[in-house]
Design a protein around this motif. Sequence first.
Motif, PDB file in Angstrom:
ATOM      1  N   THR A 104       0.848  -1.194   0.000  1.00 34.21           N
ATOM      2  CA  THR A 104       0.000   0.000   0.000  1.00 34.21           C
ATOM      3  C   THR A 104       0.881   1.240   0.000  1.00 34.21           C
ATOM      4  OG1 THR A 104      -1.752   1.182   1.204  1.00 34.21           O
ATOM      5  CG2 THR A 104      -0.118   0.017   2.539  1.00 34.21           C
ATOM      6  N   ASP A 105       0.302   2.359  -0.412  1.00 35.37           N
ATOM      7  CA  ASP A 105       1.023   3.619  -0.320  1.00 35.37           C
ATOM      8  C   ASP A 105       0.524   4.467   0.851  1.00 35.37           C
ATOM      9  OD1 ASP A 105      -1.425   4.381  -1.294  1.00 35.37           O
ATOM     10  OD2 ASP A 105      -0.656   5.449  -3.029  1.00 35.37           O
ATOM     11  N   ASP A 106      -0.341   3.894   1.660  1.00 30.36           N
ATOM     12  CA  ASP A 106      -0.931   4.579   2.812  1.00 30.36           C
ATOM     13  C   ASP A 106       0.088   4.685   3.949  1.00 30.36           C
ATOM     14  OD1 ASP A 106      -2.548   5.612   4.793  1.00 30.36           O
ATOM     15  OD2 ASP A 106      -3.799   3.829   4.979  1.00 30.36           O
ATOM     16  N   VAL A 132       6.300   1.285   2.913  1.00 33.75           N
ATOM     17  CA  VAL A 132       5.092   1.313   2.089  1.00 33.75           C
ATOM     18  C   VAL A 132       5.473   1.825   0.706  1.00 33.75           C
ATOM     19  CG1 VAL A 132       3.455   1.560   4.003  1.00 33.75           C
ATOM     20  CG2 VAL A 132       4.424   3.612   2.937  1.00 33.75           C
ATOM     21  N   GLU A 133       4.524   1.785  -0.219  1.00 31.21           N
ATOM     22  CA  GLU A 133       4.784   2.124  -1.625  1.00 31.21           C
ATOM     23  C   GLU A 133       4.939   3.619  -1.896  1.00 31.21           C
ATOM     24  OE1 GLU A 133       5.150  -0.139  -4.118  1.00 31.21           O
ATOM     25  OE2 GLU A 133       4.953  -1.761  -2.680  1.00 31.21           O
ATOM     26  N   ALA A 134       4.772   4.470  -0.892  1.00 31.05           N
ATOM     27  CA  ALA A 134       4.940   5.915  -1.100  1.00 31.05           C
ATOM     28  C   ALA A 134       6.373   6.181  -1.552  1.00 31.05           C
ATOM     29  CB  ALA A 134       4.621   6.667   0.187  1.00 31.05           C
ATOM     30  N   PRO A 135       6.555   6.957  -2.632  1.00 29.13           N
ATOM     31  CA  PRO A 135       7.896   7.154  -3.201  1.00 29.13           C
ATOM     32  C   PRO A 135       8.954   7.635  -2.207  1.00 29.13           C
ATOM     33  CG  PRO A 135       6.237   7.969  -4.720  1.00 29.13           C
ATOM     34  CD  PRO A 135       5.514   7.608  -3.443  1.00 29.13           C
ATOM     35  N   ARG A 185       1.987   2.084   7.866  1.00 27.11           N
ATOM     36  CA  ARG A 185       3.277   1.861   8.553  1.00 27.11           C
ATOM     37  C   ARG A 185       3.076   1.845  10.058  1.00 27.11           C
ATOM     38  NH1 ARG A 185       7.861   5.728   7.803  1.00 27.11           N
ATOM     39  NH2 ARG A 185       9.212   3.995   8.346  1.00 27.11           N
ATOM     40  N   ARG A 193       9.844   4.710   0.132  1.00 25.24           N
ATOM     41  CA  ARG A 193      10.622   3.673  -0.576  1.00 25.24           C
ATOM     42  C   ARG A 193      12.057   4.117  -0.825  1.00 25.24           C
ATOM     43  NH1 ARG A 193       8.314  -0.853  -2.713  1.00 25.24           N
ATOM     44  NH2 ARG A 193       9.956  -0.956  -4.255  1.00 25.24           N
TER      45      ARG A 193
END
Length: 142
Positions: free
Chosen positions: A11-13, A111-114, A17, A117
């Motif tokens: 997820t990018d949320d 998480v997938e948030a740039p 985390r 990452r």
Amino acid sequence: MSKVDFYILPTDDLAARLDFACKLCEKAWRLGHRVYLHCQDAEQRAVLDERLWRFKGEAFVPHDPAEAHADAVVALGLGDDAGTHHDLLINLGADVPGFVGQFERVAEIVVEAPAVRQAARERFRFYRERGYALQDHRLQRL
């Protein structure tokens, strides 16, 4: 030397985390481990503090700010000193804390948030270059 586990969430949320940190912390605490949650800043620590009280309806994880109770079984910390903790470090900061070497285990939650990452890649590189034992866990669902 510390063992470092990277938990990669699908997820990018950013809140995921903290939720996963609570789950990981509860599991470690129930198994008798002392946990140090290294927070990015005071705002994140306040949110995590609240989550640890209510993330599970029937239970809570007893915890204290690190500077209020240095011997807390679960401590939420900021800054450059983890005190006497040496069991499990859950790092929610963007960087590798200077005291990382005093811990037997380190958990990094990604998480997938740039931005998250990218910071995780840099931390992974730091650990790899220094010979830490690395393991990644790609979670399929939360």
